[in-house]
Design a protein around this motif. Structure first.
Motif, PDB file in Angstrom:
ATOM      1  N   GLU A   1     -19.325 -13.743   4.693  1.00 50.12           N
ATOM      2  CA  GLU A   1     -18.562 -14.991   4.700  1.00 50.12           C
ATOM      3  C   GLU A   1     -19.248 -16.040   5.576  1.00 50.12           C
ATOM      4  O   GLU A   1     -19.281 -17.231   5.240  1.00 50.12           O
ATOM      5  CB  GLU A   1     -17.137 -14.728   5.204  1.00 50.12           C
ATOM      6  CG  GLU A   1     -16.187 -15.913   5.070  1.00 50.12           C
ATOM      7  CD  GLU A   1     -16.042 -16.404   3.643  1.00 50.12           C
ATOM      8  OE1 GLU A   1     -15.831 -17.627   3.464  1.00 50.12           O
ATOM      9  OE2 GLU A   1     -16.173 -15.592   2.702  1.00 50.12           O
TER      10      GLU A   1
ATOM     11  N   ARG B   1     -22.118 -17.342   3.684  1.00 54.67           N
ATOM     12  CA  ARG B   1     -21.622 -18.221   2.611  1.00 54.67           C
ATOM     13  C   ARG B   1     -21.315 -19.619   3.136  1.00 54.67           C
ATOM     14  O   ARG B   1     -21.593 -20.618   2.486  1.00 54.67           O
ATOM     15  CB  ARG B   1     -20.364 -17.588   2.012  1.00 54.67           C
ATOM     16  CG  ARG B   1     -19.755 -18.335   0.844  1.00 54.67           C
ATOM     17  CD  ARG B   1     -18.595 -17.539   0.268  1.00 54.67           C
ATOM     18  NE  ARG B   1     -18.138 -18.050  -0.998  1.00 54.67           N
ATOM     19  CZ  ARG B   1     -17.414 -17.347  -1.866  1.00 54.67           C
ATOM     20  NH1 ARG B   1     -17.069 -16.100  -1.576  1.00 54.67           N
ATOM     21  NH2 ARG B   1     -17.029 -17.892  -3.007  1.00 54.67           N
ATOM     22  N   ARG B   2     -20.747 -19.678   4.326  1.00 58.50           N
ATOM     23  CA  ARG B   2     -20.376 -20.979   4.904  1.00 58.50           C
ATOM     24  C   ARG B   2     -21.572 -21.734   5.481  1.00 58.50           C
ATOM     25  O   ARG B   2     -21.661 -22.953   5.370  1.00 58.50           O
ATOM     26  CB  ARG B   2     -19.314 -20.788   5.998  1.00 58.50           C
ATOM     27  CG  ARG B   2     -17.953 -20.353   5.458  1.00 58.50           C
ATOM     28  CD  ARG B   2     -16.963 -20.120   6.581  1.00 58.50           C
ATOM     29  NE  ARG B   2     -15.659 -19.734   6.072  1.00 58.50           N
ATOM     30  CZ  ARG B   2     -14.713 -20.587   5.671  1.00 58.50           C
ATOM     31  NH1 ARG B   2     -14.959 -21.885   5.721  1.00 58.50           N
ATOM     32  NH2 ARG B   2     -13.557 -20.150   5.228  1.00 58.50           N
TER      33      ARG B   2
ATOM     34  N   PRO C   1     -24.507 -22.342   2.003  1.00 55.07           N
ATOM     35  CA  PRO C   1     -23.803 -22.251   0.715  1.00 55.07           C
ATOM     36  C   PRO C   1     -24.726 -22.275  -0.501  1.00 55.07           C
ATOM     37  O   PRO C   1     -24.491 -21.548  -1.467  1.00 55.07           O
ATOM     38  CB  PRO C   1     -22.863 -23.465   0.736  1.00 55.07           C
ATOM     39  CG  PRO C   1     -23.463 -24.406   1.738  1.00 55.07           C
ATOM     40  CD  PRO C   1     -24.098 -23.535   2.768  1.00 55.07           C
TER      41      PRO C   1
ATOM     42  N   PHE D   1     -26.581 -18.973  -0.752  1.00 59.80           N
ATOM     43  CA  PHE D   1     -25.620 -17.947  -1.175  1.00 59.80           C
ATOM     44  C   PHE D   1     -25.385 -18.023  -2.680  1.00 59.80           C
ATOM     45  O   PHE D   1     -25.389 -17.004  -3.377  1.00 59.80           O
ATOM     46  CB  PHE D   1     -24.302 -18.154  -0.421  1.00 59.80           C
ATOM     47  CG  PHE D   1     -23.221 -17.175  -0.770  1.00 59.80           C
ATOM     48  CD1 PHE D   1     -23.198 -15.912  -0.207  1.00 59.80           C
ATOM     49  CD2 PHE D   1     -22.223 -17.516  -1.677  1.00 59.80           C
ATOM     50  CE1 PHE D   1     -22.199 -15.000  -0.527  1.00 59.80           C
ATOM     51  CE2 PHE D   1     -21.227 -16.615  -2.011  1.00 59.80           C
ATOM     52  CZ  PHE D   1     -21.210 -15.351  -1.430  1.00 59.80           C
ATOM     53  N   LEU D   2     -25.199 -19.254  -3.188  1.00 58.73           N
ATOM     54  CA  LEU D   2     -24.975 -19.435  -4.621  1.00 58.73           C
ATOM     55  C   LEU D   2     -26.212 -19.043  -5.426  1.00 58.73           C
ATOM     56  O   LEU D   2     -26.111 -18.368  -6.462  1.00 58.73           O
ATOM     57  CB  LEU D   2     -24.598 -20.887  -4.914  1.00 58.73           C
ATOM     58  CG  LEU D   2     -24.353 -21.247  -6.387  1.00 58.73           C
ATOM     59  CD1 LEU D   2     -23.201 -20.427  -6.959  1.00 58.73           C
ATOM     60  CD2 LEU D   2     -24.067 -22.741  -6.527  1.00 58.73           C
TER      61      LEU D   2
ATOM     62  N   GLU E   1     -15.725 -25.343  -4.759  1.00 52.14           N
ATOM     63  CA  GLU E   1     -16.814 -24.871  -3.897  1.00 52.14           C
ATOM     64  C   GLU E   1     -18.160 -25.144  -4.560  1.00 52.14           C
ATOM     65  O   GLU E   1     -19.091 -25.653  -3.920  1.00 52.14           O
ATOM     66  CB  GLU E   1     -16.666 -23.373  -3.620  1.00 52.14           C
ATOM     67  CG  GLU E   1     -17.780 -22.814  -2.743  1.00 52.14           C
ATOM     68  CD  GLU E   1     -17.678 -21.317  -2.533  1.00 52.14           C
ATOM     69  OE1 GLU E   1     -18.452 -20.790  -1.707  1.00 52.14           O
ATOM     70  OE2 GLU E   1     -16.849 -20.673  -3.188  1.00 52.14           O
ATOM     71  N   GLU E   2     -18.272 -24.826  -5.844  1.00 51.88           N
ATOM     72  CA  GLU E   2     -19.516 -25.069  -6.563  1.00 51.88           C
ATOM     73  C   GLU E   2     -19.792 -26.568  -6.666  1.00 51.88           C
ATOM     74  O   GLU E   2     -20.941 -27.012  -6.536  1.00 51.88           O
ATOM     75  CB  GLU E   2     -19.442 -24.431  -7.951  1.00 51.88           C
ATOM     76  CG  GLU E   2     -19.466 -22.907  -7.897  1.00 51.88           C
ATOM     77  CD  GLU E   2     -19.081 -22.250  -9.210  1.00 51.88           C
ATOM     78  OE1 GLU E   2     -19.421 -21.072  -9.398  1.00 51.88           O
ATOM     79  OE2 GLU E   2     -18.428 -22.906 -10.053  1.00 51.88           O
TER      80      GLU E   2
ATOM     81  N   ILE F   1     -21.425 -28.014  -3.605  1.00 47.07           N
ATOM     82  CA  ILE F   1     -22.798 -27.590  -3.346  1.00 47.07           C
ATOM     83  C   ILE F   1     -23.782 -28.283  -4.293  1.00 47.07           C
ATOM     84  O   ILE F   1     -24.865 -28.728  -3.880  1.00 47.07           O
ATOM     85  CB  ILE F   1     -22.927 -26.058  -3.503  1.00 47.07           C
ATOM     86  CG1 ILE F   1     -22.024 -25.337  -2.507  1.00 47.07           C
ATOM     87  CG2 ILE F   1     -24.378 -25.609  -3.333  1.00 47.07           C
ATOM     88  CD1 ILE F   1     -21.877 -23.853  -2.782  1.00 47.07           C
TER      89      ILE F   1
END
Length: 310
Positions: A24, A27-28, A31, A34-35, A244-245, A248
């Motif tokens: 997590e 991810r933060r 980002p 992570f994606l 979220e997507e 980014i």
């Protein structure tokens, strides 16, 4: 033996929790990286395939005081749409047409990014885009909203409230608008002694007043539009992005197609120039999505009709 295994189990649980916290945190903090790790395996953080839209539900008749309404969910994005009809004098340049007014609302409840008392920039953009699509697609024939040529017509107020904003807001808003107009029932109207046109209700209205329209009816809809927004990143195309997507990625394409699979509009927002091949892929995905949404809406209409006959 049980006493000896408890510390090991606790250690495993703690290790698992620490691993989740590390993921997590990554991810933060990173980002995009992570994606991209997920995209490299053709999967997304929420376990969807790249071309897969989120589960969608449509509930008709969600607002009892409206002439037509619907509550839709697109993943965690939720929209409530209502249509209310008012009698008005038609515009002089179009004496045999009614009109439509669209307003998209984003109250603070829908997202922590929306501040009380501060209208969002995106709300009026979505309002205008929805109105353009509903008319240009041919779904709404404004002549259908005429009551007495040159004297009275319907003004349809379409209000859409975003209850939760988790990406693809235009797509969700358009689904809710189409569903609300599908549910719409045009009320009875009469003309008073003073020439004023007004709505009447129930059987009592039928006996007391001379009616302009003899019975309540559904609005006849033309080609129904649906849309799909895709986020583009390098060689990846992500259908129906989450918030979220969207936060980014920078490049989006929204394709609107009608029930005949004709392209109503293509809009690209932000990012670099994209290839024609990518646009064609977005169009293909939008057509697929349109067919699925049509099935979902048809199922909702049938379910409502069954409920009414029970």
């Amino acid at each position: 033996m049980a006493a000896k295994t408890e510390p090991a189990a606790a250690g495993t649980a703690a290790s698992g929790l620490a691993g989740e916290m590390e993921v997590e945190a990554y991810r933060r903090l990173f980002p995009l990286a992570f994606l991209e790790r997920h995209l490299g395996e053709s999967v997304r953080p929420d376990a969807r395939r790249l071309s897969e839209a989120r589960p969608t539900t449509v509930a008709l008749g969600a607002v009892s005081s409206a002439h037509g309404s619907a509550l839709i969910r697109l993943g965690d994005t939720a929209m409530l749409a209502s249509v209310k009809l008012e009698v008005m004098s038609p515009p002089a340049e179009s004496p045999d047409e009614g009109s439509v007014a669209v307003e998209f609302h984003m109250p603070p409840i829908c997202s922590p990014l929306v501040r009380p008392g501060r209208p969002t920039d995106v709300a009026p953009v979505i309002s205008k885009a929805l109105e353009d699509v509903l008319i240009s697609s041919g779904m709404l024939d404004l002549k259908e909203l005429c009551l007495i040529s040159g004297k009275a017509s319907w003004l349809a107020y379409l209000d859409i409230y975003c209850l939760n904003a988790d990406g693809s807001l235009f797509d969700a808003a358009l689904i809710s608008a189409v569903a609300a107009f599908t549910h719409l029932e045009i009320p009875l109207v009469s003309v008073g002694d003073d020439g004023r046109v007004f709505t009447v209700g129930g059987n009592e209205g039928k006996t007391k007043f001379e009616l302009v329209n003899r019975e309540k009816r559904k609005l006849i809809l033309g080609d129904v539009p649906f849309s799909l927004t895709c986020a583009l990143h390098k060689d990846s195309i992500l259908a129906d992005p989450t918030s979220e997507e969207e936060s980014i990625l920078e490049t989006y394409v929204t394709v609107v197609v009608d029930s005949s699979d004709r392209i109503v509009s293509i809009q690209k927002l932000g990012g670099a120039v994209i290839s024609m091949a990518a646009i064609k892929e977005c169009v293909s995905l939008a057509k697929e999505r349109r067919r699925k949404l049509r099935e979902i809406l048809t199922d909702s209409v049938q379910a409502m009709e069954v409920d009414q006959t029970d």
